[in-house]
Design a protein around this motif. Structure first.
Motif, PDB file in Angstrom:
ATOM      1  N   VAL A 190       0.841  -1.203   0.000  1.00 59.53           N
ATOM      2  CA  VAL A 190       0.000   0.000   0.000  1.00 59.53           C
ATOM      3  C   VAL A 190       0.871   1.246   0.000  1.00 59.53           C
ATOM      4  N   LYS A 191       1.875   1.263   0.851  1.00 61.32           N
ATOM      5  CA  LYS A 191       2.744   2.440   0.948  1.00 61.32           C
ATOM      6  C   LYS A 191       3.440   2.703  -0.388  1.00 61.32           C
ATOM      7  N   HIS A 192       3.891   1.646  -1.054  1.00 64.57           N
ATOM      8  CA  HIS A 192       4.514   1.796  -2.363  1.00 64.57           C
ATOM      9  C   HIS A 192       3.512   2.323  -3.395  1.00 64.57           C
ATOM     10  N   LEU A 193       2.311   1.764  -3.418  1.00 65.62           N
ATOM     11  CA  LEU A 193       1.305   2.225  -4.368  1.00 65.62           C
ATOM     12  C   LEU A 193       0.974   3.703  -4.154  1.00 65.62           C
ATOM     13  N   VAL A 194       0.816   4.097  -2.899  1.00 64.60           N
ATOM     14  CA  VAL A 194       0.489   5.487  -2.601  1.00 64.60           C
ATOM     15  C   VAL A 194       1.621   6.406  -3.057  1.00 64.60           C
ATOM     16  N   GLY A 195       2.851   6.036  -2.769  1.00 62.22           N
ATOM     17  CA  GLY A 195       3.988   6.846  -3.207  1.00 62.22           C
ATOM     18  C   GLY A 195       4.021   6.982  -4.717  1.00 62.22           C
ATOM     19  N   ASN A 196       3.759   5.881  -5.405  1.00 65.47           N
ATOM     20  CA  ASN A 196       3.738   5.898  -6.860  1.00 65.47           C
ATOM     21  C   ASN A 196       2.603   6.781  -7.371  1.00 65.47           C
ATOM     22  N   MET A 197       1.409   6.608  -6.800  1.00 67.61           N
ATOM     23  CA  MET A 197       0.260   7.401  -7.256  1.00 67.61           C
ATOM     24  C   MET A 197       0.494   8.899  -7.080  1.00 67.61           C
ATOM     25  N   LEU A 198       0.971   9.281  -5.914  1.00 68.57           N
ATOM     26  CA  LEU A 198       1.194  10.708  -5.663  1.00 68.57           C
ATOM     27  C   LEU A 198       2.245  11.267  -6.611  1.00 68.57           C
ATOM     28  N   SER A 199       3.288  10.490  -6.869  1.00 70.77           N
ATOM     29  CA  SER A 199       4.339  10.944  -7.764  1.00 70.77           C
ATOM     30  C   SER A 199       3.843  11.017  -9.213  1.00 70.77           C
ATOM     31  N   ARG A 200       3.181   9.970  -9.656  1.00 72.42           N
ATOM     32  CA  ARG A 200       2.779   9.905 -11.065  1.00 72.42           C
ATOM     33  C   ARG A 200       1.655  10.883 -11.415  1.00 72.42           C
ATOM     34  N   TRP A 201       0.680  11.064 -10.516  1.00 73.29           N
ATOM     35  CA  TRP A 201      -0.536  11.787 -10.874  1.00 73.29           C
ATOM     36  C   TRP A 201      -0.539  13.247 -10.436  1.00 73.29           C
ATOM     37  N   THR A 202       0.406  13.674  -9.620  1.00 74.41           N
ATOM     38  CA  THR A 202       0.500  15.086  -9.238  1.00 74.41           C
ATOM     39  C   THR A 202       1.098  15.866 -10.405  1.00 74.41           C
ATOM     40  N   ASN A 203       0.427  16.920 -10.823  1.00 73.48           N
ATOM     41  CA  ASN A 203       0.872  17.730 -11.975  1.00 73.48           C
ATOM     42  C   ASN A 203       1.212  16.841 -13.171  1.00 73.48           C
ATOM     43  N   PHE A 204       0.326  15.912 -13.431  1.00 70.89           N
ATOM     44  CA  PHE A 204       0.487  14.846 -14.417  1.00 70.89           C
ATOM     45  C   PHE A 204       0.931  15.339 -15.795  1.00 70.89           C
ATOM     46  N   LEU A 205       0.302  16.377 -16.294  1.00 68.27           N
ATOM     47  CA  LEU A 205       0.606  16.837 -17.651  1.00 68.27           C
ATOM     48  C   LEU A 205       1.819  17.758 -17.729  1.00 68.27           C
ATOM     49  N   ASN A 206       2.289  18.257 -16.572  1.00 72.06           N
ATOM     50  CA  ASN A 206       3.306  19.307 -16.583  1.00 72.06           C
ATOM     51  C   ASN A 206       4.651  18.948 -15.976  1.00 72.06           C
ATOM     52  N   GLU A 207       4.719  17.881 -15.193  1.00 72.76           N
ATOM     53  CA  GLU A 207       5.972  17.511 -14.518  1.00 72.76           C
ATOM     54  C   GLU A 207       6.268  16.040 -14.753  1.00 72.76           C
ATOM     55  N   ASP A 208       7.533  15.682 -14.675  1.00 64.07           N
ATOM     56  CA  ASP A 208       7.920  14.282 -14.768  1.00 64.07           C
ATOM     57  C   ASP A 208       7.184  13.494 -13.684  1.00 64.07           C
ATOM     58  N   GLY A 209       6.770  12.287 -14.015  1.00 62.25           N
ATOM     59  CA  GLY A 209       6.030  11.441 -13.072  1.00 62.25           C
ATOM     60  C   GLY A 209       6.859  10.915 -11.921  1.00 62.25           C
ATOM     61  N   GLU A 210       8.157  11.018 -12.018  1.00 65.58           N
ATOM     62  CA  GLU A 210       9.029  10.625 -10.894  1.00 65.58           C
ATOM     63  C   GLU A 210       9.478  11.911 -10.222  1.00 65.58           C
ATOM     64  N   LYS A 211       8.776  12.296  -9.178  1.00 64.56           N
ATOM     65  CA  LYS A 211       9.018  13.577  -8.516  1.00 64.56           C
ATOM     66  C   LYS A 211      10.282  13.526  -7.662  1.00 64.56           C
ATOM     67  N   PRO A 212      10.999  14.659  -7.570  1.00 64.19           N
ATOM     68  CA  PRO A 212      12.217  14.698  -6.748  1.00 64.19           C
ATOM     69  C   PRO A 212      11.921  14.478  -5.261  1.00 64.19           C
ATOM     70  N   TRP A 213      10.708  14.738  -4.828  1.00 63.81           N
ATOM     71  CA  TRP A 213      10.359  14.572  -3.413  1.00 63.81           C
ATOM     72  C   TRP A 213       9.971  13.133  -3.062  1.00 63.81           C
ATOM     73  N   ARG A 214       9.835  12.276  -4.056  1.00 67.28           N
ATOM     74  CA  ARG A 214       9.455  10.894  -3.782  1.00 67.28           C
ATOM     75  C   ARG A 214      10.656  10.141  -3.192  1.00 67.28           C
ATOM     76  N   ASP A 215      10.406   9.399  -2.117  1.00 66.43           N
ATOM     77  CA  ASP A 215      11.436   8.554  -1.507  1.00 66.43           C
ATOM     78  C   ASP A 215      11.006   7.102  -1.678  1.00 66.43           C
ATOM     79  N   ARG A 216      11.235   6.557  -2.866  1.00 64.90           N
ATOM     80  CA  ARG A 216      10.765   5.216  -3.203  1.00 64.90           C
ATOM     81  C   ARG A 216      11.310   4.159  -2.257  1.00 64.90           C
ATOM     82  N   ASP A 217      12.570   4.278  -1.866  1.00 65.11           N
ATOM     83  CA  ASP A 217      13.138   3.266  -0.962  1.00 65.11           C
ATOM     84  C   ASP A 217      12.402   3.232   0.379  1.00 65.11           C
ATOM     85  N   PHE A 218      11.975   4.396   0.874  1.00 65.24           N
ATOM     86  CA  PHE A 218      11.248   4.452   2.146  1.00 65.24           C
ATOM     87  C   PHE A 218       9.848   3.838   2.021  1.00 65.24           C
TER      88      PHE A 218
END
Length: 184
Positions: A47-75
């Protein structure tokens, strides 16, 4: 949303969210945290991984890279939820981000190029990528829930041995155009 593809994708995402929701309903918090072996992922971690992915991918979807610099995938692979409520609230936040973005998309957006880790995708390709990714992990969540509950598991689909009955109920109705999730 004025496009059958977008409507279908929205319904498919809703369906996978509902499978997760129905799994969580059957489990206690301790069961959501159960790991079957060292370095395996509990439902909580998935769940934690899915949420991190969703927030990164879908925030500012059309305007920013889907892998946000604030995402901490390892965490995302460190179980830090302290309650079932916190886990579910987080889960809902991720899905809300996705659904809010999908609701804003139009047919005109489908061929727009967006980026995930600097790799270009059409919006259609990006939606398909995420739909498959989430289905994969929700399948893991359901499977783990079923393993944890054993004989107490309440089936989320056609229970074993009920296929003929289910099919008969479907074929007793008139043919119609509808999405398979409309009755869920």
């Amino acid at each position: 949303m004025n496009n059958s593809y977008l409507e279908s994708a929205f319904k498919q995402f809703k369906y996978y969210k509902s499978l997760g929701d129905k799994t969580f309903e059957q489990l206690r918090f301790e069961e959501l945290q159960k790991e079957f072996s060292q370095d395996s992922n509990s439902i909580s971690i998935i769940v934690k991984h899915l949420v991190g992915n969703m927030l990164s991918r879908w925030t500012n979807f059309l305007n920013e890279d889907g892998e946000k610099p604030w995402r901490d995938r390892d965490f995302e692979f460190v179980d830090s939820y302290t309650s079932k409520k916190e886990l579910i609230d987080s889960w809902n936040t991720g899905w809300d981000c996705l659904f809010n973005t999908l609701n804003q998309l139009t047919t005109d957006n489908l061929n727009t190029i967006i980026y995930i880790r600097n790799e270009g995708h059409t919006v259609t390709e990006a939606i398909n990528r995420q739909l498959c990714h989430y289905a994969y992990h929700v399948g893991q969540i359901v499977f783990l829930g079923k393993l944890i509950k054993g004989t107490e598991w309440k089936s989320l689909s056609i229970p074993k041995g009920d296929s003929s009955k289910y099919n008969q109920e479907k074929f007793d109705k008139e043919k119609m155009r509808k999405h398979f999730t409309d009755d869920l």
